[in-house]
Scaffold this motif. Structure first.
Motif, mmCIF file in Angstrom:
data_model
loop_
_atom_site.group_PDB
_atom_site.id
_atom_site.type_symbol
_atom_site.label_atom_id
_atom_site.label_comp_id
_atom_site.label_asym_id
_atom_site.label_seq_id
_atom_site.Cartn_x
_atom_site.Cartn_y
_atom_site.Cartn_z
ATOM 1 N N ALA A 39 72.964 26.067 36.117
ATOM 2 C CA ALA A 39 72.880 27.152 34.563
ATOM 3 C C ALA A 39 71.883 26.310 33.776
ATOM 4 C CB ALA A 39 73.952 27.212 34.099
ATOM 5 N N ARG A 40 71.972 25.445 32.964
ATOM 6 C CA ARG A 40 72.196 25.060 32.098
ATOM 7 C C ARG A 40 70.194 25.132 32.148
ATOM 8 N NH1 ARG A 40 69.519 21.556 29.958
ATOM 9 N NH2 ARG A 40 68.734 20.434 32.802
ATOM 10 N N LYS A 41 69.618 25.078 33.429
ATOM 11 C CA LYS A 41 68.134 25.061 33.546
ATOM 12 C C LYS A 41 67.835 26.441 33.742
ATOM 13 C CE LYS A 41 64.879 23.008 36.661
ATOM 14 N NZ LYS A 41 63.706 24.406 36.516
ATOM 15 N N ARG A 64 76.944 25.456 26.315
ATOM 16 C CA ARG A 64 78.086 24.265 26.735
ATOM 17 C C ARG A 64 78.995 25.048 27.983
ATOM 18 N NH1 ARG A 64 83.228 25.149 25.063
ATOM 19 N NH2 ARG A 64 83.622 26.254 24.080
ATOM 20 N N ASP A 65 79.202 24.432 28.980
ATOM 21 C CA ASP A 65 80.755 24.154 29.413
ATOM 22 C C ASP A 65 81.577 24.731 28.544
ATOM 23 O OD1 ASP A 65 80.004 23.557 32.019
ATOM 24 O OD2 ASP A 65 80.185 22.063 31.756
ATOM 25 N N CYS A 66 82.661 25.317 29.337
ATOM 26 C CA CYS A 66 84.269 26.364 28.069
ATOM 27 C C CYS A 66 84.581 26.345 29.173
ATOM 28 C CB CYS A 66 83.792 27.950 28.965
ATOM 29 S SG CYS A 66 82.151 28.425 27.555
ATOM 30 N N PRO A 72 84.448 32.963 29.641
ATOM 31 C CA PRO A 72 83.690 32.226 30.113
ATOM 32 C C PRO A 72 82.635 32.811 29.466
ATOM 33 C CG PRO A 72 83.793 32.793 32.113
ATOM 34 C CD PRO A 72 85.272 33.558 31.225
ATOM 35 N N GLY A 73 82.359 33.124 28.106
ATOM 36 C CA GLY A 73 81.547 33.890 27.055
ATOM 37 C C GLY A 73 80.494 33.796 26.404
ATOM 38 N N TYR A 87 77.577 28.059 29.946
ATOM 39 C CA TYR A 87 77.082 27.834 31.016
ATOM 40 C C TYR A 87 78.014 28.970 32.110
ATOM 41 C CZ TYR A 87 74.628 23.831 28.916
ATOM 42 O OH TYR A 87 73.956 23.273 28.253
ATOM 43 N N GLN A 88 79.554 28.599 32.161
ATOM 44 C CA GLN A 88 80.088 30.046 33.062
ATOM 45 C C GLN A 88 79.816 30.640 33.205
ATOM 46 O OE1 GLN A 88 81.621 26.856 31.362
ATOM 47 N NE2 GLN A 88 82.230 26.035 33.179
#
Length: 237
Positions: A39-41, A64-66, A72-73, A87-88
């Motif tokens: 997701a980051r990429k 970032r990771d939540c 996850p918004g 990222y989620q």
């Protein structure tokens, strides 16, 4: 005939990836899983978090990771002057849109365009919240969408049609925190279409604006442009 938005704010020259707003800083925190890394990429490679819009104050954008305890918004924190993208959320939006594309038997290019446009929509909606509060206006999703309908075409005119489609497809899906539902999606698409009905005619043809509403979209756009257009311009203009 009303001038298209891009003439209003850019003198017809902007594309995604132009010189970023000097008031904006973007960081991508270390992901905690392989899925979050993907997701980051995706988010970074899409260029969705880039903007040249002039801001009233410095703004941080953090991907970032939540935490498991929080949805996850995508959020705007006025006190911290920070936009957060989880990222989620990126992963969930990608999986939803990829699933729709597979059902429709769409090609890979169509799916990729939808996903990248959806990420741009998510960011510009939160940028709209930032512009709202930093300009001292009452905050709301409707106001954020109005700003987003000005800033997204200014930064990425080539993504406008795909953005209307992606938002329409995501509307009503659970787990998409950061965007309001179908009615708000139709209004957003109407504003995008109204910016330049000739250039963005596929928005009306796609049915993302109710047919009976489409003729009024130019007037709706012009009202928004008159009210807040001076607050959503490119740096250096």
């Amino acid at each position: 005939m009303p001038l298209p938005l891009i003439t209003l704010v850019l003198s017809m020259t902007s594309t995604l990836g132009a010189a970023p707003s000097p008031e904006l800083s973007v960081s991508y925190e270390q992901p905690g899983s392989s899925r979050a890394e993907q997701a980051r990429k995706l988010l970074k490679d899409s260029g969705a978090l880039e903007t040249g819009i002039r801001l009233p104050a410095p703004v941080k954008v953090v991907a970032r990771d939540c935490d498991a305890a929080e949805p996850p918004g995508a959020t705007w924190d006025h006190a911290e002057r920070r936009i957060t993208i989880c990222y989620q959320l990126v992963d969930h939006a990608r999986r939803v849109l990829d699933g729709i594309s597979e059902t429709e038997e769409s090609d890979t290019g169509t799916s990729s365009a939808r996903v990248e446009a959806a990420l741009s929509v998510l960011f510009h909606h939160e940028l709209g919240h930032a512009l709202t509060t930093l300009n001292g206006l009452p905050d709301s999703d409707a106001q954020a969408d109005q700003f987003a309908a000005l800033t997204l075409p200014a930064d990425a005119p080539e993504r406008v049609v795909a953005a209307a489609e992606a938002r329409h497809l995501l509307a009503g899906h659970t787990g998409i925190e950061g965007l309001p539902g179908p009615d708000e999606s139709a209004t957003f698409s109407c504003l995008l279409y109204g910016a330049d009905p000739g250039k963005y005619r596929r928005i009306a043809k796609g049915g993302w604006v109710p047919p009976e509403r489409a003729p009024s979209c130019t007037d709706e756009y012009n009202r928004v442009r008159s009210a807040i257009g001076s607050m959503a311009v490119k740096a250096g203009t």
